[in-house]
Structures are given as C-alpha cells and as structure tokens.
Design an enzyme around this catalytic site. Structure first.
Site, PDB file in Angstrom:
ATOM      1  N   GLY A   1     -12.624  -4.267   0.944  1.00  0.00           N
ATOM      2  CA  GLY A   1     -13.917  -3.960   0.932  1.00  0.00           C
ATOM      3  C   GLY A   1     -14.509  -2.851   0.021  1.00  0.00           C
TER       4      GLY A   1
ATOM      5  N   LYS B   1     -18.217 -16.998   2.094  1.00  0.00           N
ATOM      6  CA  LYS B   1     -19.615 -16.606   2.553  1.00  0.00           C
ATOM      7  C   LYS B   1     -20.461 -16.129   1.158  1.00  0.00           C
ATOM      8  CE  LYS B   1     -19.455 -16.517   7.326  1.00  0.00           C
ATOM      9  NZ  LYS B   1     -19.978 -15.466   8.522  1.00  0.00           N
TER      10      LYS B   1
ATOM     11  N   ARG C   1       0.781  -1.230  -0.017  1.00  0.00           N
ATOM     12  CA  ARG C   1      -0.037   0.045  -0.150  1.00  0.00           C
ATOM     13  C   ARG C   1       0.987   1.211   0.173  1.00  0.00           C
ATOM     14  NH1 ARG C   1      -5.466  -1.743   3.387  1.00  0.00           N
ATOM     15  NH2 ARG C   1      -6.408  -2.403   1.388  1.00  0.00           N
TER      16      ARG C   1
ATOM     17  N   GLY D   1      -9.146  -9.074  -0.758  1.00  0.00           N
ATOM     18  CA  GLY D   1      -8.039  -9.089   0.245  1.00  0.00           C
ATOM     19  C   GLY D   1      -7.275 -10.588   0.217  1.00  0.00           C
TER      20      GLY D   1
HETATM   21  P1  ADP Z   1     -11.670 -11.913  -0.632  1.00  0.00           P
HETATM   22  O1  ADP Z   1     -10.723 -11.318   0.580  1.00  0.00           O
HETATM   23  O2  ADP Z   1     -10.601 -12.198  -1.607  1.00  0.00           O
HETATM   24  O3  ADP Z   1     -12.988 -11.269  -0.921  1.00  0.00           O
HETATM   25  P2  ADP Z   1     -12.979 -14.064   0.819  1.00  0.00           P
HETATM   26  O4  ADP Z   1     -12.680 -13.212   2.011  1.00  0.00           O
HETATM   27  O5  ADP Z   1     -14.481 -14.047   0.399  1.00  0.00           O
HETATM   28  O6  ADP Z   1     -11.907 -13.547  -0.434  1.00  0.00           O
HETATM   29  O7  ADP Z   1     -12.825 -15.632   0.967  1.00  0.00           O
HETATM   30  C1  ADP Z   1     -11.395 -16.162   1.095  1.00  0.00           C
HETATM   31  C2  ADP Z   1     -11.756 -17.134   2.179  1.00  0.00           C
HETATM   32  O8  ADP Z   1     -12.512 -18.116   1.775  1.00  0.00           O
HETATM   33  C3  ADP Z   1     -10.347 -17.881   2.560  1.00  0.00           C
HETATM   34  O9  ADP Z   1     -10.220 -17.793   4.016  1.00  0.00           O
HETATM   35  C4  ADP Z   1     -10.710 -19.386   2.240  1.00  0.00           C
HETATM   36  O10 ADP Z   1      -9.980 -19.986   3.074  1.00  0.00           O
HETATM   37  C5  ADP Z   1     -12.184 -19.492   2.330  1.00  0.00           C
HETATM   38  N1  ADP Z   1     -12.619 -20.680   1.600  1.00  0.00           N
HETATM   39  C6  ADP Z   1     -12.579 -20.938   0.204  1.00  0.00           C
HETATM   40  N2  ADP Z   1     -13.187 -21.955  -0.127  1.00  0.00           N
HETATM   41  C7  ADP Z   1     -13.466 -22.526   0.927  1.00  0.00           C
HETATM   42  C8  ADP Z   1     -14.227 -23.737   1.212  1.00  0.00           C
HETATM   43  N3  ADP Z   1     -14.389 -24.714   0.273  1.00  0.00           N
HETATM   44  N4  ADP Z   1     -14.312 -24.027   2.408  1.00  0.00           N
HETATM   45  C9  ADP Z   1     -13.849 -23.276   3.475  1.00  0.00           C
HETATM   46  N5  ADP Z   1     -13.475 -22.148   3.312  1.00  0.00           N
HETATM   47  C10 ADP Z   1     -13.173 -21.555   2.150  1.00  0.00           C
END
Ligand code: ADP
Ligand code: MG
Length: 374
Positions: free
Chosen positions: A354, A181, A21, A331
C-alpha cells in the site's frame, strides 16, 4: 536507538511463513548493532483487536536474530515496565524486539502520550518501515515529535529506487498496471500518466476500460461505478494508453475450464477475460523492448491460477529481460514474480504494498514527511 521496522510477516502454525520482510530489515539492524548501538526494534503484526496471542511478535525474535547474526531479546510489551526493564538491561551492540505495538490501540490513533512513552525508550528514532510509512501511527510518525528522526537503509533504498524510476527516469519510460480494480489505482494511473511515455493496462482493470468504450465484456469483472473515471483517464492519456487487443477467456475463474482467446472488443456473453491474449503479449513486449525505465504494478491476469498466468509470466519475463531500470511493486505482483520464478531479475522489488501505491500516486507519506522535517 529506537528503530521502526515493518515485520508484518505472514504467520502460519505459530511460525513465520515468509520472512522476506525480516530479511529486508536485517541490514539496518546489523549496521547499527555493529556500530555499538543499543538497538530497540518496534513493529506491528496484523490487526489485533486486543492482545491476540497469534499476533505476538515473540516468535520473530529468533528469526530476526538469525538474520542479523546476533541474539535478539524480547520484551513482552512495547511500553511500561516490561519494555523499560528490558531496555535497562540492554548492552551496547545488543538488540531488543518489542511486542506488537498494535496491542495498544493508541498506536493507530497516533496518541501523543503513547508516542512519548515509546520515544522515552531511545535517544534517536530510525524509521526503516517504508511499508508502514503511509500510516500516521504513533510508532511511525508520533515518536518523531520527541526524538530526532532518521531514515534506515531499507527506507533509503526504497526511496532511491522510487526516485530513480519516477523522477529521473531514463526514457522511454513505460508503466504496466494490472490487477482487479481500477478504483483502487486510479490515482496511480493519473500520476503515472503525467510522467510515462506509455501506460500498458492489463488485468480485470482493462475490462472497465473496455466497457467504458462501449465494448461487450461478457461475465468479466467490471467496476460499473468507475466507468466515468476510466473515460477520463483514457481522455487524459492521449495516445499513451495501451489496452490489450485480445484476451484469454473462460466461463469460470477456476482451473480446468475450457479456454478461448477473443478479440478484446468482442468478448461473448457468459465468457470472462481472465488474462491478456497472445497478440496483446506481443504488443506489450514490443512496447517494453528498449524501455529505459519500467514500473510494474499489478498482474495482467489471474496469475494465481496456472491457466491464466501466461500473460503475467510473459510480461514479467519481458520486463526482467529489459536493459532498462525495472521497478516492481504491489503485494500480489511480488507474490506472482516469486511464484513464476522471476524473482531476483529486477532492479528493485519494493517491500511496500500500500505504501508503494500511495507513493506512485504522488502522495506524501506521513512516515517519510517526518524524516524531511527532521
Ligand atoms: P497488487 O497487490 O500487486 O497491487 P492487485 O491487488 O491490484 O495487485 O491485483 C491482483 C489481483 O487481481 C489478483 O487477485 C488477480 O487474481 C486479480 N486479477 C487480475 N486480472 C484479473 C481478471 N482478468 N479477472 C479477475 N481478477 C483479476
Ligand atoms: Mg493486492
């Protein structure tokens, strides 16, 4: 010149653990200093409850100076005597970093009197903190009530990339959304569906779609409160939604477990889907081949654990190899491409976690809205 940057870097042992950053902020600051501006930089760091010394921006001054190629002074407070006297001493072409704006709760409260104090330090406001622009805080939004507001170079680059990917996409336009999620991303899914030609879903999020279809999901992570939303999204998607056809499963989310590949509609009890399987990888590759635009957010598996990172690596590789315009945000997604050695191979990697997600939801970000008004 009062510049808001997002220098909210991860700290470790009193030093900067990852300075991406700081590097991203440097061009705007360099540019302004070279043109002879007196550059006053404000930022937040973490979420301090009071003046937590661990969340001081002081250690960043040297790092910022190195990146910008000029000395960076530091003021022990962002308002009041320490700030005003440091500003008074500042010469043309010099930089001053102000202490963490969140040492004052008035920043997050977007307090008008506090915003006015910040604004009194400069004559022009430059918002370069794209990653903080989903927050209507005094240092992002409030100061624009008192100063003419402009976008910095990082802000312009982020907006240009989002505009190119979302508003003027070369087709076919393909989005890959993964992560844990569905509830945190349902707005993104809906907004993207109104634009894309195909939406590929991976990660634990896919489990919720599986369960919504009535498929068994074993011990996999499912959001039972989001089943209706998953059904609605699938209905709205028509044929655009692409769900994995097979998954890599284990009995525990940890290294060293026995792995089994199962059909997505036949996940056995006690087993959990932790990555997409080889047939899904082939299917995703097929959809990504020839894409004119790709937007990617969210790892398609538990990419932090080696055994469950193959899907994310393969999908990342397919996107990186695409001849189209490739936009990556989020992230954990950015952390994954760095850990998997894919960094530097995409058209744009967003610095906004975010903020990028809210933009992808089609929301107007308050820190950007003030620039339009200016
Ligand atoms: P970003 O930060 O890039 O937006 P997210 O926070 O939505 O991404 O998702 C990342 C998280 O999702 C990671 O901690 C990863 O371990 C989890 N994840 C991905 N696939 C699975 C799965 N099949 N079961 C449990 N957790 C998962
Ligand atoms: Mg995340």
């Amino acid at each position: 010149m009062l510049v808001r940057e997002d220098l909210n870097v991860p700290m470790k042992d009193g030093g900067v653990a990852d300075d991406s950053r700081v590097r991203a902020a440097a061009p705007t600051l360099q540019h302004l200093a070279r043109r002879g501006a007196r550059v006053i930089v404000m930022s937040h760091l973490g979420r301090p409850k009071d003046r937590e010394p661990d969340l001081s921006l002081k250690p960043l001054a040297a790092d910022l100076g190195k990146r910008v190629g000029r000395d960076v002074q530091f003021a022990e407070d962002c308002v009041g005597e320490p700030a005003t006297s440091a500003v008074d001493r500042l010469q043309s072409g010099q930089l001053l970093l102000l202490e963490n704006v969140r040492y004052h709760k008035e920043d997050e409260a977007n307090d008008a009197a506090f915003a006015r104090l910040l604004a009194s330090l400069g004559d022009i406001f430059v918002n370069d903190a794209f990653a903080a622009s989903h927050r209507a805080h005094a240092s992002v939004v409030g100061v624009a009530a008192y100063l003419p507001a402009y976008a910095g170079e990082l802000m312009l680059a982020e907006l240009a990339a989002l505009h190119r990917a979302l508003d003027t996409p070369k087709r076919p336009m393909v989005a890959v959304v993964g992560g844990a999620k569905i509830s945190t991303k349902v707005g993104v899914l809906r907004h993207l569906l109104s634009r894309v030609d195909a939406l590929l879903i991976g990660g634990a999020m896919a489990n919720t779609f599986f369960k919504a279809r009535g498929w068994p999901t074993g011990a996999g992570l499912v959001e039972d409160t989001a089943l209706d939303e998953a059904r609605e999204v699938e209905k709205m998607a028509g044929g655009k939604l692409v769900l994995p056809v097979d998954v890599v499963t284990a009995r525990k989310m940890q290294p060293g477990e026995a792995l089994r590949v199962m059909d997505a509609d036949k996940v056995e009890p006690e087993w959990m889907a932790l990555d997409i399987g080889p047939r899904s990888i082939a299917q995703f590759r097929d959809k990504l081949r020839g894409a004119g635009t790709v937007i990617w957010n969210g790892p398609v598996g538990v990419a932090e654990i080696k055994e469950f990172a193959d899907g994310t690596r393969a999908v990342g590789e397919a996107i990186a190899s695409s001849a189209g315009y490739t936009f990556v945000g989020g992230g954990d997604t950015v952390a994954a491409i760095e850990a998997l050695g894919l960094a530097g191979r995409f058209s744009h990697v967003s610095t906004g976690g975010g903020a990028t997600l809210e933009y992808l939801e089609g929301k107007e970000l308050p820190g950007i809205a003030i620039l339009k008004d200016a």
